[in-house]
Design a protein around this motif. Structure first.
Motif, PDB file in Angstrom:
ATOM      1  N   ILE A 140     -22.370 -34.748 -33.869  1.00 40.21           N
ATOM      2  CA  ILE A 140     -22.531 -34.886 -32.429  1.00 40.21           C
ATOM      3  C   ILE A 140     -23.899 -34.349 -32.009  1.00 40.21           C
ATOM      4  N   ASN A 141     -24.392 -34.854 -30.930  1.00 39.22           N
ATOM      5  CA  ASN A 141     -25.647 -34.382 -30.338  1.00 39.22           C
ATOM      6  C   ASN A 141     -25.327 -33.774 -28.985  1.00 39.22           C
ATOM      7  N   LEU A 142     -25.508 -32.452 -28.901  1.00 39.13           N
ATOM      8  CA  LEU A 142     -25.228 -31.763 -27.651  1.00 39.13           C
ATOM      9  C   LEU A 142     -26.388 -31.943 -26.677  1.00 39.13           C
ATOM     10  N   ARG A 143     -26.048 -32.165 -25.437  1.00 40.04           N
ATOM     11  CA  ARG A 143     -27.096 -32.295 -24.420  1.00 40.04           C
ATOM     12  C   ARG A 143     -27.710 -30.927 -24.163  1.00 40.04           C
ATOM     13  N   GLN A 144     -29.000 -30.877 -24.214  1.00 38.84           N
ATOM     14  CA  GLN A 144     -29.705 -29.617 -24.052  1.00 38.84           C
ATOM     15  C   GLN A 144     -30.738 -29.767 -22.935  1.00 38.84           C
ATOM     16  N   ASP A 145     -30.349 -29.280 -21.745  1.00 37.90           N
ATOM     17  CA  ASP A 145     -31.283 -29.293 -20.621  1.00 37.90           C
ATOM     18  C   ASP A 145     -32.222 -28.091 -20.730  1.00 37.90           C
ATOM     19  N   ASP A 146     -33.336 -28.190 -20.058  1.00 32.86           N
ATOM     20  CA  ASP A 146     -34.267 -27.054 -20.041  1.00 32.86           C
ATOM     21  C   ASP A 146     -33.612 -25.880 -19.331  1.00 32.86           C
ATOM     22  N   PRO A 147     -33.498 -24.732 -20.013  1.00 28.49           N
ATOM     23  CA  PRO A 147     -32.814 -23.583 -19.407  1.00 28.49           C
ATOM     24  C   PRO A 147     -33.649 -22.987 -18.273  1.00 28.49           C
ATOM     25  N   LEU A 148     -32.948 -22.499 -17.255  1.00 29.74           N
ATOM     26  CA  LEU A 148     -33.634 -21.842 -16.147  1.00 29.74           C
ATOM     27  C   LEU A 148     -33.991 -20.409 -16.485  1.00 29.74           C
ATOM     28  N   GLU A 149     -33.234 -19.818 -17.406  1.00 30.65           N
ATOM     29  CA  GLU A 149     -33.478 -18.433 -17.802  1.00 30.65           C
ATOM     30  C   GLU A 149     -33.408 -18.317 -19.318  1.00 30.65           C
ATOM     31  N   HIS A 150     -34.148 -17.358 -19.836  1.00 27.93           N
ATOM     32  CA  HIS A 150     -34.219 -17.144 -21.272  1.00 27.93           C
ATOM     33  C   HIS A 150     -33.923 -15.672 -21.548  1.00 27.93           C
ATOM     34  N   LEU A 151     -32.869 -15.399 -22.290  1.00 32.01           N
ATOM     35  CA  LEU A 151     -32.460 -14.032 -22.600  1.00 32.01           C
ATOM     36  C   LEU A 151     -32.989 -13.630 -23.978  1.00 32.01           C
ATOM     37  N   VAL A 152     -33.723 -12.518 -24.029  1.00 30.12           N
ATOM     38  CA  VAL A 152     -34.246 -11.978 -25.287  1.00 30.12           C
ATOM     39  C   VAL A 152     -33.557 -10.641 -25.545  1.00 30.12           C
ATOM     40  N   ILE A 153     -32.884 -10.530 -26.680  1.00 30.79           N
ATOM     41  CA  ILE A 153     -32.169  -9.308 -27.058  1.00 30.79           C
ATOM     42  C   ILE A 153     -32.992  -8.603 -28.130  1.00 30.79           C
ATOM     43  N   VAL A 154     -33.443  -7.389 -27.824  1.00 34.27           N
ATOM     44  CA  VAL A 154     -34.356  -6.656 -28.703  1.00 34.27           C
ATOM     45  C   VAL A 154     -33.621  -5.467 -29.311  1.00 34.27           C
ATOM     46  N   PHE A 155     -33.628  -5.396 -30.642  1.00 36.85           N
ATOM     47  CA  PHE A 155     -32.948  -4.321 -31.363  1.00 36.85           C
ATOM     48  C   PHE A 155     -33.984  -3.305 -31.846  1.00 36.85           C
ATOM     49  N   GLY A 156     -33.895  -2.082 -31.327  1.00 35.62           N
ATOM     50  CA  GLY A 156     -34.812  -1.024 -31.736  1.00 35.62           C
ATOM     51  C   GLY A 156     -34.061   0.255 -32.031  1.00 35.62           C
ATOM     52  N   SER A 157     -34.755   1.376 -31.977  1.00 37.60           N
ATOM     53  CA  SER A 157     -34.154   2.661 -32.323  1.00 37.60           C
ATOM     54  C   SER A 157     -33.951   3.515 -31.082  1.00 37.60           C
ATOM     55  N   ASP A 158     -33.016   4.428 -31.166  1.00 34.29           N
ATOM     56  CA  ASP A 158     -32.747   5.366 -30.079  1.00 34.29           C
ATOM     57  C   ASP A 158     -33.412   6.708 -30.340  1.00 34.29           C
TER      58      ASP A 158
END
Length: 302
Positions: A64-82
Motif C-alpha cells: 500500500i502507498n500511504l498518503r503523506q501530506d506536508d506536515p505542519l509541525e515537525h517533532l524532534v526528540i533529542v536524547f542526551g544526559s542528565d
C-alpha cells in the motif's frame, strides 16, 4: 621548608582521594553500560519481529502507498544526559540537531529533550525544547520513558493518522572502533519500503491475519515507534556511559601523573630538609669543637 613539606603532603593526600573518586566513577560507568547494552540487543530482536509484521502485512495486502501530506509541525526528540562529566557528549549532538532544524523549511519545529545537560546544550544553540524529561535511571526505566514518549507523540498528532506525522529521533550511537556518532533518524512518516510487497515470501506458509487491516497497521506502527524510541534511549545511555568512562580514564591517567610528580617533589623536599638538618648538626659541632678542646685538653680532636 616545614610549611612547604606540609603543603606537599596535603596536596598528595588530596590527589590520592581524587584518584579514588575517579576510579569509582570509572568503574560505575563500565558497570552501568552493560544493562543498557543488553536492553538495546533485546529490543533489536523485538523490532525485527515488528518489521516482519510489516512485511507480512504488505505481502498479504499487495502493498500500500500511504498518503503523506506536508506536515505542519515537525517533532524532534533529542536524547542526551542528565549528568555531566561526559565531555562534549551533549554539545556535539546539540550542534547536529541545530543544523538539522536549520535545514528544515517545511513546518514548525518542536523539540522534546531528554536530560538536563542536553537542555543546556540546546539552549546554547538557541533551541528551546517544549519539555525536558528525565532519562532512565536504570535499564528497567527505558520502557517507562519510551511509553511516555509514545503518549506524547499521540498528543502531538492531534487526531491525525500516525503515518502522516513528522517525527525525528536525535541520539548518539556506537560507531566503529569504539567511536560515538551523533545520529538523526527519521521515525515518521514511515519509510515507503516498510509497506512495499516483496516478490517472493521466504516460507511455504503464506502470511495472513484476521484483524481489521487498519487496526493491524495502527498496532504495527505503534509498536514500531515504541521499539525505535526504546532503542534510541538505550543507545544514548550506552554511549553516555562510554563517554564518561573514556573521560574518567583520561582523568585517572592525569591524576596518576600528577601524583607521581608530587611524590617526586615531596621526596626531594624531604631529602633537602634532612640534609639541612644534618648540616646544622655538623656546623654546630664544628663551632663547639674549640670550646670542647679547651675544657678537655686530653680529648681526641677527631
Amino acid at each position: 621548608m616545614a610549611q612547604t613539606l606540609e603543603a606537599l603532603t596535603r596536596h598528595s593526600d588530596t590527589l590520592t582521594s581524587i584518584r579514588g573518586i575517579v576510579h569509582t566513577m570509572k568503574t560505575l560507568s563500565a558497570i552501568n553500560a552493560t544493562p543498557y547494552e543488553h536492553a538495546a540487543r533485546s529490543i533489536e530482536a523485538y523490532h525485527r519481529t515488528i518489521l516482519q509484521g510489516f512485511a507480512a502485512f504488505a505481502y498479504r495486502t499487495g502493498g500500500i502507498n500511504l498518503r503523506q501530506d506536508d506536515p505542519l509541525e515537525h517533532l524532534v526528540i533529542v536524547f542526551g544526559s542528565d549528568h555531566g562529566l561526559c565531555g562534549n557528549y551533549n554539545e556535539v549532538l546539540a550542534e547536529v540537531v541545530h543544523q538539522h532544524c536549520a535545514s528544515q523549511t517545511a513546518g514548525k519545529q518542536r523539540l522534546l529533550c531528554i536530560g538536563a545537560q542536553m537542555n543546556d546544550a540546546l539552549d546554547d544553540q538557541g533551541l528551546l525544547p517544549e519539555a525536558v524529561l528525565l532519562p532512565p535511571a536504570s535499564a528497567d526505566g527505558i520502557g517507562r520513558l519510551a511509553g511516555d514518549i509514545v503518549t506524547r507523540i499521540d498528543r502531538f498528532s492531534r487526531g491525525q493518522p500516525l503515518h502522516q506525522l513528522a517525527v525525528t529521533l536525535a541520539f548518539t550511537r556506537r560507531g566503529e572502533h569504539g567511536t560515538r556518532e551523533p545520529t538523526i533518524q527519521s521515525l515518521l512518516p514511515l519509510a515507503p519500503s516498510l509497506l512495499q510487497r516483496k516478490k517472493h515470501w521466504n516460507s511455504r506458509s503464506l502470511p495472513d491475519y484476521t484483524m481489521e487491516g487498519d487496526a493491524l497497521l495502527s498496532s504495527l506502527i505503534r509498536s514500531h515507534i515504541f521499539a525505535s524510541v526504546f532503542r534510541a534511549s538505550a543507545e544514548a545511555m550506552v554511549t553516555e556511559n562510554s563517554a564518561r568512562l573514556a573521560l574518567m580514564q583520561q582523568a585517572e591517567q592525569s591524576v596518576d601523573e600528577r601524583i607521581e610528580a608530587v611524590t617526586g617533589e615531596l621526596r626531594s623536599v624531604r631529602q633537602t630538609e634532612i640534609t639541612n638538618e644534618l648540616m646544622d648538626v655538623i656546623i654546630g659541632f664544628e663551632a663547639l669543637k674549640p670550646a670542647v678542646l679547651k675544657t678537655f685538653p686530653d680529648a681526641d680532636p677527631a
